[in-house]
Design an enzyme around this catalytic site. Sequence first.
Site, PDB file in Angstrom:
ATOM      1  N   ALA A  27       0.802  -1.239   0.000  1.00  0.00           N
ATOM      2  CA  ALA A  27       0.000   0.000   0.000  1.00  0.00           C
ATOM      3  C   ALA A  27       0.827   1.277   0.000  1.00  0.00           C
ATOM      4  CB  ALA A  27      -0.958  -0.007   1.193  1.00  0.00           C
ATOM      5  N   ARG A  66       2.243   2.544  -2.468  1.00  0.00           N
ATOM      6  CA  ARG A  66       2.090   3.264  -3.738  1.00  0.00           C
ATOM      7  C   ARG A  66       1.053   2.548  -4.611  1.00  0.00           C
ATOM      8  NH1 ARG A  66       7.733   0.933  -6.036  1.00  0.00           N
ATOM      9  NH2 ARG A  66       6.806  -0.692  -7.333  1.00  0.00           N
ATOM     10  N   ASP A  76       7.412  -7.947   4.968  1.00  0.00           N
ATOM     11  CA  ASP A  76       7.505  -8.744   3.744  1.00  0.00           C
ATOM     12  C   ASP A  76       6.413  -9.817   3.852  1.00  0.00           C
ATOM     13  OD1 ASP A  76       8.050 -10.614   1.783  1.00  0.00           O
ATOM     14  OD2 ASP A  76      10.212 -10.694   2.189  1.00  0.00           O
ATOM     15  N   VAL A  77       5.413  -9.743   2.981  1.00  0.00           N
ATOM     16  CA  VAL A  77       4.265 -10.650   3.110  1.00  0.00           C
ATOM     17  C   VAL A  77       4.625 -12.118   2.855  1.00  0.00           C
ATOM     18  CG1 VAL A  77       2.525  -8.895   2.575  1.00  0.00           C
ATOM     19  CG2 VAL A  77       3.489 -10.273   0.705  1.00  0.00           C
ATOM     20  N   SER A 134      -5.534 -10.548 -11.963  1.00  0.00           N
ATOM     21  CA  SER A 134      -5.146  -9.730 -13.121  1.00  0.00           C
ATOM     22  C   SER A 134      -5.750 -10.346 -14.373  1.00  0.00           C
ATOM     23  CB  SER A 134      -3.620  -9.719 -13.250  1.00  0.00           C
ATOM     24  OG  SER A 134      -3.222  -9.189 -14.498  1.00  0.00           O
ATOM     25  N   TYR A 145       3.811 -14.819 -13.542  1.00  0.00           N
ATOM     26  CA  TYR A 145       2.784 -13.879 -13.058  1.00  0.00           C
ATOM     27  C   TYR A 145       1.369 -14.375 -13.410  1.00  0.00           C
ATOM     28  CZ  TYR A 145       0.630  -9.196 -12.445  1.00  0.00           C
ATOM     29  OH  TYR A 145      -0.140  -8.123 -12.052  1.00  0.00           O
ATOM     30  N   ALA A 146       1.206 -14.887 -14.643  1.00  0.00           N
ATOM     31  CA  ALA A 146      -0.111 -15.394 -15.061  1.00  0.00           C
ATOM     32  C   ALA A 146      -0.525 -16.581 -14.194  1.00  0.00           C
ATOM     33  CB  ALA A 146      -0.073 -15.795 -16.534  1.00  0.00           C
ATOM     34  N   LYS A 183      -1.494 -15.237 -10.782  1.00  0.00           N
ATOM     35  CA  LYS A 183      -2.767 -14.513 -10.773  1.00  0.00           C
ATOM     36  C   LYS A 183      -3.952 -15.439 -11.027  1.00  0.00           C
ATOM     37  CE  LYS A 183      -1.486 -10.374  -9.686  1.00  0.00           C
ATOM     38  NZ  LYS A 183      -1.694  -9.960  -8.280  1.00  0.00           N
TER      39      LYS A 183
HETATM   40  P1  NAP Z   1       3.249  -1.389  -7.718  1.00  0.00           P
HETATM   41  O1  NAP Z   1       3.048   0.047  -8.053  1.00  0.00           O
HETATM   42  O2  NAP Z   1       4.505  -2.066  -8.174  1.00  0.00           O
HETATM   43  O3  NAP Z   1       3.071  -1.565  -6.138  1.00  0.00           O
HETATM   44  C1  NAP Z   1       3.208  -2.831  -5.547  1.00  0.00           C
HETATM   45  C2  NAP Z   1       3.638  -2.637  -4.112  1.00  0.00           C
HETATM   46  O4  NAP Z   1       3.794  -3.952  -3.508  1.00  0.00           O
HETATM   47  C3  NAP Z   1       4.987  -1.915  -3.990  1.00  0.00           C
HETATM   48  O5  NAP Z   1       4.897  -0.863  -3.060  1.00  0.00           O
HETATM   49  C4  NAP Z   1       5.910  -3.026  -3.526  1.00  0.00           C
HETATM   50  O6  NAP Z   1       6.973  -2.592  -2.698  1.00  0.00           O
HETATM   51  C5  NAP Z   1       4.972  -3.903  -2.710  1.00  0.00           C
HETATM   52  N1  NAP Z   1       5.554  -5.208  -2.471  1.00  0.00           N
HETATM   53  C6  NAP Z   1       6.294  -5.974  -3.320  1.00  0.00           C
HETATM   54  N2  NAP Z   1       6.711  -7.084  -2.711  1.00  0.00           N
HETATM   55  C7  NAP Z   1       6.226  -7.043  -1.449  1.00  0.00           C
HETATM   56  C8  NAP Z   1       6.328  -7.909  -0.327  1.00  0.00           C
HETATM   57  N3  NAP Z   1       7.014  -9.070  -0.395  1.00  0.00           N
HETATM   58  N4  NAP Z   1       5.715  -7.550   0.822  1.00  0.00           N
HETATM   59  C9  NAP Z   1       5.031  -6.387   0.911  1.00  0.00           C
HETATM   60  N5  NAP Z   1       4.901  -5.534  -0.104  1.00  0.00           N
HETATM   61  C10 NAP Z   1       5.493  -5.849  -1.283  1.00  0.00           C
HETATM   62  O7  NAP Z   1       2.063  -2.296  -8.295  1.00  0.00           O
HETATM   63  P2  NAP Z   1       0.544  -1.922  -8.686  1.00  0.00           P
HETATM   64  O8  NAP Z   1       0.509  -1.654 -10.122  1.00  0.00           O
HETATM   65  O9  NAP Z   1      -0.026  -0.940  -7.723  1.00  0.00           O
HETATM   66  O10 NAP Z   1      -0.135  -3.362  -8.472  1.00  0.00           O
HETATM   67  C11 NAP Z   1      -0.789  -3.732  -7.255  1.00  0.00           C
HETATM   68  C12 NAP Z   1      -1.401  -5.114  -7.436  1.00  0.00           C
HETATM   69  O11 NAP Z   1      -2.297  -5.112  -8.551  1.00  0.00           O
HETATM   70  C13 NAP Z   1      -0.376  -6.215  -7.706  1.00  0.00           C
HETATM   71  O12 NAP Z   1      -0.786  -7.413  -7.095  1.00  0.00           O
HETATM   72  C14 NAP Z   1      -0.434  -6.353  -9.207  1.00  0.00           C
HETATM   73  O13 NAP Z   1       0.006  -7.614  -9.625  1.00  0.00           O
HETATM   74  C15 NAP Z   1      -1.920  -6.122  -9.469  1.00  0.00           C
HETATM   75  N6  NAP Z   1      -2.216  -5.682 -10.830  1.00  0.00           N
HETATM   76  C16 NAP Z   1      -1.714  -4.516 -11.342  1.00  0.00           C
HETATM   77  C17 NAP Z   1      -2.036  -4.144 -12.645  1.00  0.00           C
HETATM   78  C18 NAP Z   1      -1.523  -2.874 -13.278  1.00  0.00           C
HETATM   79  O14 NAP Z   1      -1.799  -2.653 -14.469  1.00  0.00           O
HETATM   80  N7  NAP Z   1      -0.825  -2.010 -12.571  1.00  0.00           N
HETATM   81  C19 NAP Z   1      -2.858  -4.961 -13.420  1.00  0.00           C
HETATM   82  C20 NAP Z   1      -3.341  -6.132 -12.870  1.00  0.00           C
HETATM   83  C21 NAP Z   1      -3.023  -6.482 -11.582  1.00  0.00           C
HETATM   84  P3  NAP Z   1       8.384  -2.158  -3.332  1.00  0.00           P
HETATM   85  O15 NAP Z   1       8.117  -0.887  -4.049  1.00  0.00           O
HETATM   86  O16 NAP Z   1       9.277  -1.961  -2.148  1.00  0.00           O
HETATM   87  O17 NAP Z   1       8.805  -3.265  -4.240  1.00  0.00           O
END
Ligand code: NAP
Length: 253
Positions: A14, A16, A63-64, A142, A154-155, A158
């Site tokens: 959360a 970003r 770290d989840v 996703s 990733y696929a 998800k």
């Molecule tokens: P993002 O901007 O990359 O944000 C993901 C956040 O998760 C980052 O703050 C990251 O931290 C954190 N994170 C990574 N590994 C972690 C861990 N082990 N423990 C705790 N936090 C962790 O991604 P987003 O685009 O907002 O995506 C959020 C979710 O929606 C994800 O599950 C993604 O797969 C899904 N999603 C996104 C899209 C899209 O188009 N953006 C589409 C479909 C699904 P760090 O910055 O420190 O790495």
Amino acid sequence: MNDSSQRVAIVTGAARGIGAGVATRLAQDGMAVAVLDLDEAACRPVADAITAEGGRALAVGCDVSDPAAVEAAVTRIADELGPPVVLVNNAGITRDNLLFRMGVDEWDAVMNVHLRGAFLMSKACQSYMTQAGMGRIVNLSSTSALGNRGQANYAAAKAGMQGFTKTLAIELGKFGITANAIAPGFIETEMTQATAARVGMSWEDFRAAAAAKIPVGRGGTPADIAATASFFAREEAGFVNGQVVYVAGGPRD
Ligand code: NAP
């Protein structure tokens, strides 16, 4: 202050992007929100913004994919904010590569954050939810669950989130806990900006190309996903269970 009338939500990843949008929206809906991400300091601006608007929030570094860290984080949240009854499993990473080039480390890293992370967080929170007789688990899937070139890891993760969600819905429904999944399409965040950089396109070109393929003619925003999470988290959504909603500006991607 621990206000027992206020529902407590945890949003992972959360600091970003989508997670920050969901955390902010759930706070606007009246919940106390644990803003959880890898780096606690990175969570503070989101938590501080919620507090500045008169809400309650806690920045939590975790770290989840680490069982001990998850247990400690959820216990801390229960102590400092109250027992969590809403969990949004949003933390995610990409490690894209074509299958023949994909390393075991890239496969494991993605499985660990998405699937192991959602498993550990859900397991740690379900006891608070069953005690409360009410819970809402929202998992981020996703459109890539339907298959996406360069994203075998990733696929698979998800698609796995969808099976995980449906199973939680079956097991936990009798305790007043629902589990649902959101499958976003193209959402404008740092994750998709990183994808643009990886394929060698400018962000503006990448974004325009994505929008051209989306029936509503634009890319999604974290607020689009937050609105859907807000619906699933409501008490009145208690009969909506085990569903996957594609939030993609069209029927799929
Ligand atoms: P993002 O901007 O990359 O944000 C993901 C956040 O998760 C980052 O703050 C990251 O931290 C954190 N994170 C990574 N590994 C972690 C861990 N082990 N423990 C705790 N936090 C962790 O991604 P987003 O685009 O907002 O995506 C959020 C979710 O929606 C994800 O599950 C993604 O797969 C899904 N999603 C996104 C899209 C899209 O188009 N953006 C589409 C479909 C699904 P760090 O910055 O420190 O790495």
